[in-house]
Design an enzyme around this catalytic site. Structure first.
Site, PDB file in Angstrom:
ATOM      1  CB  THR A 147      46.867  37.551  35.682  1.00 13.54           C
ATOM      2  OG1 THR A 147      46.082  37.533  36.879  1.00 13.54           O
ATOM      3  CG2 THR A 147      48.325  37.791  36.045  1.00 13.54           C
ATOM      4  CG  LEU A 176      50.036  34.088  33.439  1.00 11.75           C
ATOM      5  CD1 LEU A 176      50.509  35.342  32.709  1.00 11.75           C
ATOM      6  CD2 LEU A 176      50.600  34.048  34.845  1.00 11.75           C
ATOM      7  CG  ASP A 177      44.026  33.891  37.552  1.00  9.21           C
ATOM      8  OD1 ASP A 177      43.966  32.648  37.439  1.00  9.21           O
ATOM      9  OD2 ASP A 177      44.162  34.477  38.638  1.00  9.21           O
ATOM     10  CE  LYS A 178      38.421  36.680  29.310  1.00 10.71           C
ATOM     11  NZ  LYS A 178      36.961  36.465  29.112  1.00 10.71           N
TER      12      LYS A 178
END
Length: 333
Positions: A152, A148-150
């Site tokens: 998110t 996951l994006d940092k």
């Protein structure tokens, strides 16, 4: 062909430069000859990342033909190959001998990367699981099957052994995973329910961004449903001030939901990269009051068949505090 030389170097990147004078040769082969310090495989990876330019134009595919010109390769700084265990609290949803499912907090990167070498999920997992992590992802990404994006939040699964890693990777590759995200958006996508099916790849204008492309890139498919709208419609557009949108992924491209929602004119609230335009004054006030300092995106549902035991697993988590607070404030508009 001019010799490779170092153009610039700072804490964020190194830039190598070389002149290629030949034409018609496959690009990755020509680059390998111009930049002998880099392997062809490394150059291909850098192309995929949008880190190679010719005369200021970003190149993304090594299979095309090289054109004469001045080429630049932007190299990130070297990161230690061996992350260290760190005693970082984890919210564990499930754990057995083969895998672990966690609810990742916003602000935590999945694995070490330039500028973010510590405090990652990998560092936390190394402390929590000890040596019981799959090695398929390499020493820098043990156990990591997806990311996951940092900024998110939400549910992730990590593998404790190679058998589980291979099984989970096969499920993700076959898109045989249930993944639903909750997004809070500026305005709302129209229609209220639909499927977005596009090509996504590196933006030709900014190598750090992804974009919907007419050609090239990879197929990206997102189903979405507007679950709730907030605020009176803006007269010019007929759209509400904001919305809660459930997005179900059928592919897993970088920044897929953020790019797809932006392409529908409903970028995620708080998104510093794809949130072009400004939300209504009342929405901006709600974001500030809620303390949201990231894109409003949460991986709420993850379902899959256990790759070793064949047990059907499904996990669902509530929005984290910042998104809960924002949703409550939006509901008062």
């Amino acid at each position: 062909m001019a010799d490779e030389h170092l153009l610039t170097e700072d804490e964020d990147t190194r830039v190598l430069e070389a002149l290629i004078e030949i034409a018609g040769v496959r690009l990755d082969k020509a680059l390998a000859g111009a930049f002998p310090s880099l392997s062809r495989a490394r150059l291909q990876a850098l192309l995929t990342e949008g880190a190679i330019q010719r005369e200021g134009v970003i190149l993304t595919s090594g299979s095309g033909k090289a054109q004469p010109g001045l080429y630049q390769v932007h190299l990130p700084p070297v990161v230690s190959a061996t992350p260290r265990p760190e005693a970082i609290p984890l919210t564990v949803l499930f754990e057995d001998a083969d895998l672990i499912v966690i609810d990742k907090a916003p602000g935590m990167a999945a694995h070490p990367a330039p500028g973010c070498e510590t405090g990652t999920l990998v560092n936390a997992l190394l402390h929590h699981c000890g040596d019981s992590l799959s090695g398929i992802g390499g020493v820098a990404r043990p156990g990591i099957v997806h990311r996951l994006d940092k900024d998110t939040s939400g549910i992730m699964v990590a593998a404790k052994n190679d058998r589980a890693h291979q099984g989970l990777s096969a499920l993700f590759a076959a898109h045989d995973i249930e993944r639903t995200y909750i997004a809070l958006t500026r305005g709302a996508p129209s229609p209220q329910k639909g499927r977005i099916q596009t090509l996504i790849g590196r933006s030709p204008h900014d190598r750090k961004k992804m974009a919907v492309l007419k050609g090239g890139g990879r197929e990206a498919v997102t189903d979405y449903v507007v679950q709730q709208t907030f605020g009176q419609p803006v007269k010019a557009s007929g759209a509400p001030m904001a919305a809660r949108v459930a997005c179900t992924l059928h592919t897993g491209r970088t920044h897929q939901i953020r790019v797809h929602m932006a392409s529908k004119g409903a970028p995620l609230l708080g998104d510093p990269v794809y949130g072009s335009g400004s939300p209504a004054t009342a929405v901006r006030a709600a974001i500030a009051q809620a303390g949201l300092a990231r894109q409003a995106l949460h991986a709420a549902v993850l379902g899959f068949v256990h790759p070793v035991t064949s047990q059907a697993l499904r996990f669902e988590t509530a929005l984290p505090h910042d998104m809960q607070a924002l949703e409550r404030l939006l509901g008062e508009l």
